[in-house]
Design an enzyme around this catalytic site. Structure first.
Site, mmCIF file in Angstrom:
data_model
loop_
_atom_site.group_PDB
_atom_site.id
_atom_site.type_symbol
_atom_site.label_atom_id
_atom_site.label_comp_id
_atom_site.label_asym_id
_atom_site.label_seq_id
_atom_site.Cartn_x
_atom_site.Cartn_y
_atom_site.Cartn_z
ATOM 1 C CB SER B 21 14.822 18.158 29.385
ATOM 2 O OG SER B 21 15.339 17.304 30.556
ATOM 3 C CG ASN B 22 12.978 13.136 30.992
ATOM 4 O OD1 ASN B 22 12.841 13.469 32.276
ATOM 5 N ND2 ASN B 22 13.520 12.700 30.260
ATOM 6 C CB ALA B 23 9.016 16.299 34.140
ATOM 7 C CB SER B 24 13.505 12.533 35.218
ATOM 8 O OG SER B 24 14.014 11.620 36.181
ATOM 9 C CB ALA B 88 13.997 9.837 32.674
#
Lengths: 208, 208
Positions: B21-24, B88
């Protein structure tokens, strides 16, 4: 006592944007911190990225990767009486992290993942006369894997919980001690389970 | 107008516990939803897992993976006048997701990642007389990559922001339209930037 508690997930980056992680909310660890403080102990809480506030009166150390969690814990453990490892540590990291953001090309990409340092096992080898309580989250052969972790991490006790505990406000846990038997079970809101676990630690594995 | 907005990260699972995942934080998309509602529009917000509340009065559709986001958007887009794609999205998924939780063995593991469906590009090909605004988060050759995305996703405009926007309450953005020129720049709190972007959409790309 002075208790070290690890909580939350860690993150292992592919590039500057994308990472490997899990949905650990940190709640079990934060509730244990709160319960320990209420019982009159000092708490050093080493936490991966979560969105819940730390209980008042606890020392909070924020980390992101598993290596960072280990370095912070190694420093703090020296001055603690025991450690509770609730963190859902990323146990794999990407071997070759890329700078920037990998651009899509239409092609598949292959990632090599290598195991991260086992934070609790390392603390276990350094424990001396300190106590160590681990948490095991297992989807299959749960008891067998929990006992294996109890030994490999040199734990005094290990708390077994199911995959459903992740992100939930409730939990059902079994405490397994070095007899390899389940010596206590607790269920209900994580806050209550936390208080019972702190009481169990005080009664059974805390020294002196 | 009725506006479709995508927000937040998506997650792509390796096994039942670990994901990419990502930190959006979802904040830019949620602020755009709020600003659009305040300006009198209807909003359908399709969001990956975030911890912020949806603005009152907006329809919220929660999804986890990129495929889920696409399916939900495809259904909703038919009845919307335009789409703003701030999500994102995880643009890679693990080719062979494992059931349960992969147990550590001490060995490295190799993962094959394949590209996920490009949600906004798919909506772009279906757009007909609807408008499409994309967001581009670029770490290098930012303008070149943003213009490339503008065309490949059939956007009417693309908003370029830097990697520093992730998780931050502030943003600095450039709007690039089909002339390939920066036609507006906004900076400051995401709530303010959102209001300016909604006003820009109304003035420049909304039909009728």
């Amino acid at each position: 006592m002075r208790i070290l508690i690890t909580a939350g997930p860690t993150r292992e980056y592919l590039d500057d944007v994308r990472y490997l992680s899990n949905a650990s909310s940190g709640q079990m660890g934060y509730e244990l911190a709160r319960a320990a403080l209420e019982a009159g102990h000092e708490v050093a809480l080493v936490s991966g990225p979560v969105t819940i506030p730390a209980p008042e009166g606890c020392e909070l150390y924020q980390v992101e990767t598993t290596d960072e969690m280990y370095s912070q814990c190694e420093q703090l453990f020296k001055d603690c009486d025991g450690v509770i490892g609730t963190a859902a540590v990323c146990d794999y990291r990407i071997k070759a992290r890329k700078p920037g953001k990998i651009a899509k090309t239409g092609e598949a990409i292959t990632l090599e993942l290598v195991e991260t340092i086992d934070v609790l096992a390392e603390l276990g080898t350094q424990k001396g006369d300190r106590w160590v309580m681990g948490f095991a989250l297992e989807s299959q052969d749960a008891r067998f894997n929990a006992v294996r972790k109890l030994y490999s991490k040199k734990c005094d006790a290990i708390v077994l919980n199911g995959v459903s505990a992740i992100g939930s406000t409730d939990n059902f846990v079994e405490v397994i001690d070095q007899s390899q038997e389940t010596v206590a079970t607790y269920s209900g809101p994580k806050a209550r389970v936390a208080r019972e676990l702190i009481a169990w630690i005080q009664a059974h594995i805390a020294r002196g």
